[in-house]
Design a protein around this motif. Structure first.
Motif, PDB file in Angstrom:
ATOM      1  N   UNK A   1       7.524 -12.926  -6.908  1.00  0.00           N
ATOM      2  CA  UNK A   1       8.251 -11.662  -7.057  1.00  0.00           C
ATOM      3  C   UNK A   1       9.388 -11.607  -6.046  1.00  0.00           C
ATOM      4  N   UNK A   2      10.560 -12.127  -6.408  1.00  0.00           N
ATOM      5  CA  UNK A   2      11.684 -12.199  -5.461  1.00  0.00           C
ATOM      6  C   UNK A   2      12.183 -10.838  -4.977  1.00  0.00           C
ATOM      7  N   UNK A   3      11.846  -9.757  -5.695  1.00  0.00           N
ATOM      8  CA  UNK A   3      12.301  -8.434  -5.262  1.00  0.00           C
ATOM      9  C   UNK A   3      11.474  -7.902  -4.089  1.00  0.00           C
ATOM     10  N   UNK A   4      10.362  -8.576  -3.785  1.00  0.00           N
ATOM     11  CA  UNK A   4       9.517  -8.193  -2.654  1.00  0.00           C
ATOM     12  C   UNK A   4       9.902  -9.025  -1.437  1.00  0.00           C
ATOM     13  N   UNK A   5      10.254  -8.350  -0.356  1.00  0.00           N
ATOM     14  CA  UNK A   5      10.581  -9.052   0.887  1.00  0.00           C
ATOM     15  C   UNK A   5       9.376  -8.968   1.818  1.00  0.00           C
TER      16      UNK A   5
ATOM     17  N   UNK B   1      11.020   2.877  -6.092  1.00  0.00           N
ATOM     18  CA  UNK B   1      10.424   3.471  -7.287  1.00  0.00           C
ATOM     19  C   UNK B   1       9.199   2.702  -7.782  1.00  0.00           C
ATOM     20  N   UNK B   2       8.980   1.505  -7.257  1.00  0.00           N
ATOM     21  CA  UNK B   2       7.847   0.684  -7.694  1.00  0.00           C
ATOM     22  C   UNK B   2       6.703   0.675  -6.673  1.00  0.00           C
ATOM     23  N   UNK B   3       6.859   1.406  -5.582  1.00  0.00           N
ATOM     24  CA  UNK B   3       5.891   1.336  -4.483  1.00  0.00           C
ATOM     25  C   UNK B   3       4.471   1.662  -4.925  1.00  0.00           C
ATOM     26  N   UNK B   4       4.271   2.833  -5.509  1.00  0.00           N
ATOM     27  CA  UNK B   4       2.916   3.262  -5.863  1.00  0.00           C
ATOM     28  C   UNK B   4       2.308   2.375  -6.945  1.00  0.00           C
ATOM     29  N   UNK B   5       3.125   1.943  -7.888  1.00  0.00           N
ATOM     30  CA  UNK B   5       2.644   1.048  -8.939  1.00  0.00           C
ATOM     31  C   UNK B   5       2.178  -0.274  -8.342  1.00  0.00           C
ATOM     32  N   UNK B   6       2.940  -0.784  -7.385  1.00  0.00           N
ATOM     33  CA  UNK B   6       2.583  -2.054  -6.753  1.00  0.00           C
ATOM     34  C   UNK B   6       1.331  -1.911  -5.898  1.00  0.00           C
ATOM     35  N   UNK B   7       1.179  -0.787  -5.211  1.00  0.00           N
ATOM     36  CA  UNK B   7      -0.025  -0.544  -4.429  1.00  0.00           C
ATOM     37  C   UNK B   7      -1.261  -0.614  -5.319  1.00  0.00           C
ATOM     38  N   UNK B   8      -1.198   0.033  -6.466  1.00  0.00           N
ATOM     39  CA  UNK B   8      -2.320   0.027  -7.399  1.00  0.00           C
ATOM     40  C   UNK B   8      -2.597  -1.375  -7.922  1.00  0.00           C
ATOM     41  N   UNK B   9      -1.527  -2.103  -8.253  1.00  0.00           N
ATOM     42  CA  UNK B   9      -1.681  -3.463  -8.794  1.00  0.00           C
ATOM     43  C   UNK B   9      -2.293  -4.399  -7.761  1.00  0.00           C
TER      44      UNK B   9
ATOM     45  N   UNK C   1       8.861   5.222   1.665  1.00  0.00           N
ATOM     46  CA  UNK C   1      10.235   4.740   1.596  1.00  0.00           C
ATOM     47  C   UNK C   1      10.349   3.276   1.154  1.00  0.00           C
ATOM     48  N   UNK C   2       9.477   2.860   0.237  1.00  0.00           N
ATOM     49  CA  UNK C   2       9.551   1.498  -0.265  1.00  0.00           C
ATOM     50  C   UNK C   2       8.912   0.472   0.652  1.00  0.00           C
ATOM     51  N   UNK C   3       8.111   0.931   1.588  1.00  0.00           N
ATOM     52  CA  UNK C   3       7.439   0.021   2.520  1.00  0.00           C
ATOM     53  C   UNK C   3       5.938   0.112   2.292  1.00  0.00           C
ATOM     54  N   UNK C   4       5.277  -1.040   2.275  1.00  0.00           N
ATOM     55  CA  UNK C   4       3.827  -1.028   2.191  1.00  0.00           C
ATOM     56  C   UNK C   4       3.245  -2.179   2.997  1.00  0.00           C
ATOM     57  N   UNK C   5       2.008  -1.990   3.416  1.00  0.00           N
ATOM     58  CA  UNK C   5       1.301  -2.994   4.210  1.00  0.00           C
ATOM     59  C   UNK C   5       0.091  -3.493   3.460  1.00  0.00           C
ATOM     60  N   UNK C   6      -0.221  -4.752   3.670  1.00  0.00           N
ATOM     61  CA  UNK C   6      -1.458  -5.342   3.178  1.00  0.00           C
ATOM     62  C   UNK C   6      -2.343  -5.578   4.393  1.00  0.00           C
ATOM     63  N   UNK C   7      -3.470  -4.890   4.435  1.00  0.00           N
ATOM     64  CA  UNK C   7      -4.335  -4.948   5.606  1.00  0.00           C
ATOM     65  C   UNK C   7      -5.710  -5.478   5.235  1.00  0.00           C
ATOM     66  N   UNK C   8      -6.500  -5.773   6.267  1.00  0.00           N
ATOM     67  CA  UNK C   8      -7.856  -6.262   6.081  1.00  0.00           C
ATOM     68  C   UNK C   8      -8.744  -5.100   5.632  1.00  0.00           C
ATOM     69  N   UNK C   9      -9.520  -5.267   4.565  1.00  0.00           N
ATOM     70  CA  UNK C   9     -10.386  -4.175   4.111  1.00  0.00           C
ATOM     71  C   UNK C   9     -11.262  -3.620   5.238  1.00  0.00           C
ATOM     72  N   UNK C  10     -11.244  -2.307   5.392  1.00  0.00           N
ATOM     73  CA  UNK C  10     -12.060  -1.645   6.400  1.00  0.00           C
ATOM     74  C   UNK C  10     -11.422  -1.548   7.767  1.00  0.00           C
ATOM     75  N   UNK C  11     -10.343  -2.311   7.982  1.00  0.00           N
ATOM     76  CA  UNK C  11      -9.706  -2.317   9.302  1.00  0.00           C
ATOM     77  C   UNK C  11      -8.435  -1.477   9.273  1.00  0.00           C
TER      78      UNK C  11
END
Length: 270
Positions: A98-102, A156-164, A180-190
């Motif tokens: 997904x090249x649109x994701x930095x 505009x794709x933030x929430x959709x991507x979070x769910x996916x 604001x178009x920013x999201x984190x991938x974290x360790x479950x439970x942490x």
């Protein structure tokens, strides 16, 4: 009685210029110390960036950094999460489609960004990650402990991507939006609440003695945890549903105002 105050930074403690009323906070912090109330910075940002906001007291306060992946209290590291290497490579392979994701890969020593990412993304990242290295390949990094991915995506794709992502990588990663178009991938439970729990056990502080402040999706768990939880007026709907109380916006110095009330200090912008 409040024994611990935990604050998110961007959109909560800090204004839009990434600043706060230092003289007003100094007065508040002096009273917190007098009453032996702990002050905790709980943010998705890097520890090295967070401590720069509090140069005079960074060694005597606590930080739940990287959305809970790193907990440092009074210079002592209490917790550091870790993704296993195969899992890091699995996510990098997925994101490369997904090249649109930095992508920013966050580790204990530093954060890392691929040289192919946009200059705007790299410059913006430097504001939040004071230790940031530009590399030629995120799959060929020096040895480090990796505990978070920070992603920039079309707003505009933030929430959709979070769910996916939460569906695709259930049990391996948790995606949380910081707005604001920013999201984190974290360790479950942490998450931030887990980091606060570590500090609470250290000091013997109950949820009923905890006050938390937040504005984004990555604050929900710590807001649900605390008896005195405050959603900023500028916060998301999810935050307002999670919190027990509301606070004025970050532009109105809402955190400082509420903490003054909790301390019975009065509202003095000095």
């Amino acid at each position: 009685m409040i024994k611990m105050v935990a604050v998110d930074m961007d959109g909560t403690f800090l204004n839009e210029n990434k600043e706060y009323n230092r003289s007003r906070f100094k007065r508040i912090y002096r009273e917190m110390k007098r009453k032996e109330i702990k002050f905790v910075v709980a943010s998705g940002n890097q520890y090295y960036q967070l401590k720069s906001f509090f140069p005079e007291i960074s060694d005597e306060i606590s930080f739940v950094a990287e959305n809970g992946a790193l907990v440092i209290s009074e210079k002592e590291e209490l917790f550091c999460g870790k993704f296993e290497e195969p899992l890091v490579h699995e996510m990098l392979a997925f994101l490369s489609k997904s090249p649109q994701i930095q992508v920013l890969l966050c580790g204990r020593k530093s954060a890392y960004v691929d040289e192919k990412e946009s200059e705007d993304f790299k410059q913006t990242s430097k504001k939040f990650y004071h230790r940031l290295k530009t590399v030629t390949d995120l799959t060929q990094l020096e040895e480090d402990v990796f505990f978070k991915f920070a992603l920039s995506v079309p707003k505009e794709e933030t929430e959709k991507l979070v769910m996916h992502l939460n569906k695709e990588f259930q049990g391996k990663f948790v995606a949380v939006s910081s707005g604001h178009g920013e999201l984190d991938l974290i360790i479950p439970g942490f998450h931030k609440a887990n980091g606060l729990e570590i500090l609470q056990k250290k000091w013997g502080i109950l949820d009923e003695e905890l006050a938390t402040f937040g504005d984004g999706g990555n604050d929900v768990e710590m807001l649900r945890k605390a008896a005195f939880s405050y959603a900023m007026a500028n916060g998301s709907q999810a935050v307002k549903l999670a919190a027990n109380y509301s606070a004025p916006s970050n532009e109105e110095e809402g955190v400082l105002k509420i903490v003054e009330e909790l301390l019975e200090l009065g509202d003095e912008k000095k």
